[in-house]
Structure formats: structure tokens, C-alpha cells
Write a protein that holds these residues in place. Structure first.
Motif, PDB file in Angstrom:
ATOM      1  N   GLY A 141       0.816  -1.206   0.000  1.00 31.56           N
ATOM      2  CA  GLY A 141       0.000   0.000   0.000  1.00 31.56           C
ATOM      3  C   GLY A 141       0.845   1.248   0.000  1.00 31.56           C
ATOM      4  O   GLY A 141       2.059   1.196   0.005  1.00 31.56           O
ATOM      5  N   THR A 142       0.195   2.375  -0.068  1.00 32.16           N
ATOM      6  CA  THR A 142       0.902   3.646  -0.040  1.00 32.16           C
ATOM      7  C   THR A 142       0.187   4.591   0.879  1.00 32.16           C
ATOM      8  O   THR A 142      -0.982   4.434   1.185  1.00 32.16           O
ATOM      9  N   SER A 143       0.875   5.594   1.331  1.00 33.29           N
ATOM     10  CA  SER A 143       0.258   6.650   2.102  1.00 33.29           C
ATOM     11  C   SER A 143       0.814   7.962   1.611  1.00 33.29           C
ATOM     12  O   SER A 143       1.915   8.037   1.101  1.00 33.29           O
ATOM     13  N   GLY A 144       0.051   9.009   1.713  1.00 36.35           N
ATOM     14  CA  GLY A 144       0.509  10.324   1.315  1.00 36.35           C
ATOM     15  C   GLY A 144       0.461  10.534  -0.180  1.00 36.35           C
ATOM     16  O   GLY A 144       0.158   9.643  -0.951  1.00 36.35           O
ATOM     17  N   ASN A 145       0.761  11.750  -0.536  1.00 35.99           N
ATOM     18  CA  ASN A 145       0.724  12.131  -1.947  1.00 35.99           C
ATOM     19  C   ASN A 145       2.072  12.635  -2.426  1.00 35.99           C
ATOM     20  O   ASN A 145       2.139  13.442  -3.343  1.00 35.99           O
ATOM     21  N   ARG A 146       3.135  12.215  -1.778  1.00 35.01           N
ATOM     22  CA  ARG A 146       4.468  12.645  -2.192  1.00 35.01           C
ATOM     23  C   ARG A 146       5.196  11.484  -2.853  1.00 35.01           C
ATOM     24  O   ARG A 146       5.087  10.342  -2.412  1.00 35.01           O
ATOM     25  N   ILE A 147       5.936  11.818  -3.912  1.00 33.43           N
ATOM     26  CA  ILE A 147       6.740  10.825  -4.603  1.00 33.43           C
ATOM     27  C   ILE A 147       8.193  11.279  -4.612  1.00 33.43           C
ATOM     28  O   ILE A 147       8.492  12.460  -4.411  1.00 33.43           O
ATOM     29  N   VAL A 148       9.089  10.334  -4.823  1.00 31.63           N
ATOM     30  CA  VAL A 148      10.516  10.625  -4.968  1.00 31.63           C
ATOM     31  C   VAL A 148      10.900  10.253  -6.391  1.00 31.63           C
ATOM     32  O   VAL A 148      10.651   9.131  -6.840  1.00 31.63           O
ATOM     33  N   VAL A 149      11.476  11.213  -7.096  1.00 34.53           N
ATOM     34  CA  VAL A 149      11.940  11.002  -8.477  1.00 34.53           C
ATOM     35  C   VAL A 149      13.466  11.002  -8.446  1.00 34.53           C
ATOM     36  O   VAL A 149      14.076  11.960  -7.955  1.00 34.53           O
ATOM     37  N   THR A 150      14.069   9.919  -8.929  1.00 34.58           N
ATOM     38  CA  THR A 150      15.525   9.847  -8.995  1.00 34.58           C
ATOM     39  C   THR A 150      15.959   9.780 -10.456  1.00 34.58           C
ATOM     40  O   THR A 150      15.298   9.156 -11.286  1.00 34.58           O
ATOM     41  N   VAL A 151      17.067  10.440 -10.741  1.00 36.82           N
ATOM     42  CA  VAL A 151      17.575  10.519 -12.111  1.00 36.82           C
ATOM     43  C   VAL A 151      19.070  10.234 -12.081  1.00 36.82           C
ATOM     44  O   VAL A 151      19.801  10.756 -11.234  1.00 36.82           O
ATOM     45  N   LEU A 152      19.511   9.402 -13.023  1.00 35.58           N
ATOM     46  CA  LEU A 152      20.927   9.045 -13.097  1.00 35.58           C
ATOM     47  C   LEU A 152      21.321   8.899 -14.560  1.00 35.58           C
ATOM     48  O   LEU A 152      20.601   8.273 -15.345  1.00 35.58           O
ATOM     49  N   GLY A 153      22.446   9.486 -14.914  1.00 39.28           N
ATOM     50  CA  GLY A 153      22.914   9.324 -16.287  1.00 39.28           C
ATOM     51  C   GLY A 153      23.987  10.321 -16.651  1.00 39.28           C
ATOM     52  O   GLY A 153      24.497  11.059 -15.807  1.00 39.28           O
ATOM     53  N   GLN A 154      24.329  10.311 -17.930  1.00 37.61           N
ATOM     54  CA  GLN A 154      25.350  11.220 -18.438  1.00 37.61           C
ATOM     55  C   GLN A 154      24.835  12.655 -18.376  1.00 37.61           C
ATOM     56  O   GLN A 154      23.709  12.929 -18.804  1.00 37.61           O
ATOM     57  N   ASP A 155      25.660  13.557 -17.888  1.00 39.36           N
ATOM     58  CA  ASP A 155      25.252  14.953 -17.787  1.00 39.36           C
ATOM     59  C   ASP A 155      25.079  15.561 -19.183  1.00 39.36           C
ATOM     60  O   ASP A 155      25.825  15.241 -20.112  1.00 39.36           O
ATOM     61  N   ARG A 156      24.046  16.396 -19.298  1.00 38.00           N
ATOM     62  CA  ARG A 156      23.806  17.129 -20.537  1.00 38.00           C
ATOM     63  C   ARG A 156      22.909  18.314 -20.239  1.00 38.00           C
ATOM     64  O   ARG A 156      22.245  18.364 -19.189  1.00 38.00           O
ATOM     65  N   VAL A 157      22.851  19.240 -21.148  1.00 36.37           N
ATOM     66  CA  VAL A 157      22.013  20.429 -20.984  1.00 36.37           C
ATOM     67  C   VAL A 157      20.538  20.033 -21.066  1.00 36.37           C
ATOM     68  O   VAL A 157      20.158  19.239 -21.933  1.00 36.37           O
TER      69      VAL A 157
END
Length: 103
Positions: A11-27
Motif C-alpha cells: 500500500g501507499t500513504s501520502g501524496n508525495r513521490i521521490v523522483v531519482t535521475v541518473l545518467g550522463q550529464d547534458r544540458v
């Protein structure tokens, strides 16, 4: 039931999510991701990003309580953008993220 037990039960609680990003840097990485969130009325509450050598890492905490679309569709949009940009983008409910990364 505490958050960890809720997460463990699927189950879940709350309305907050965590977004993670990984990769080669670019503009434009932050712009691309924040545009998707803004277009869907998801509010960025906190953001942290680091570049280690040329590797880009970012973590966002996002409030989706007023989001125009459901979490699964938002996650798909973010993952699609990640494939387009050659990045690994994951979105998880905050309680699931905390449960998986507890020490």
C-alpha cells in the motif's frame, strides 16, 4: 500501521513521490523533467542534484496531490523521457522509497 508496514503490504500513504535521475550529464535534464511535472500540476517540494565527474544524479520530492493524471501515468511519462534522453528515471511513492532505502 506505520509507513513501512503499509509499504511492505504493497500500500501507499501520502501524496508525495521521490523522483531519482541518473545518467550522463547534458544540458536540459532538469528542464525536461520539471516541464513534465509542471504540465501535470505536480509540485516540486525539494530538489538536489550533483554531478560526479560527468555523471548526473538528481533526487526530487514531488507533491502529486493536485496532479492532473494518476501516479502510474506520470511515472510512465517520466520513464519515457528518461529513455529519450538516455537517463534512468524512477518515480516511487515516498513511503516505498523510504522503506527500500532504510538503513
Amino acid at each position: 500501521m506505520n509507513d513501512y508496514k503499509i509499504a511492505a503490504a504493497g500500500g501507499t500513504s501520502g501524496n508525495r513521490i521521490v523522483v531519482t535521475v541518473l545518467g550522463q550529464d547534458r544540458v536540459g535534464i532538469i528542464a525536461a523533467i520539471s516541464t513534465i511535472l509542471a504540465e501535470n500540476n505536480a509540485n516540486i517540494l525539494d530538489i538536489s542534484q550533483t554531478i560526479l565527474k560527468d555523471i548526473f544524479t538528481m533526487v526530487m520530492v514531488v507533491d502529486i496531490s493536485n496532479c492532473f493524471i494518476d501516479f502510474d501515468l506520470l511515472r510512465e511519462k517520466l520513464e519515457d523521457k528518461g529513455r529519450e534522453l538516455g537517463l534512468q528515471i524512477k518515480a516511487q511513492h515516498e513511503d516505498i522509497f523510504k522503506f527500500m532505502h532504510r538503513i
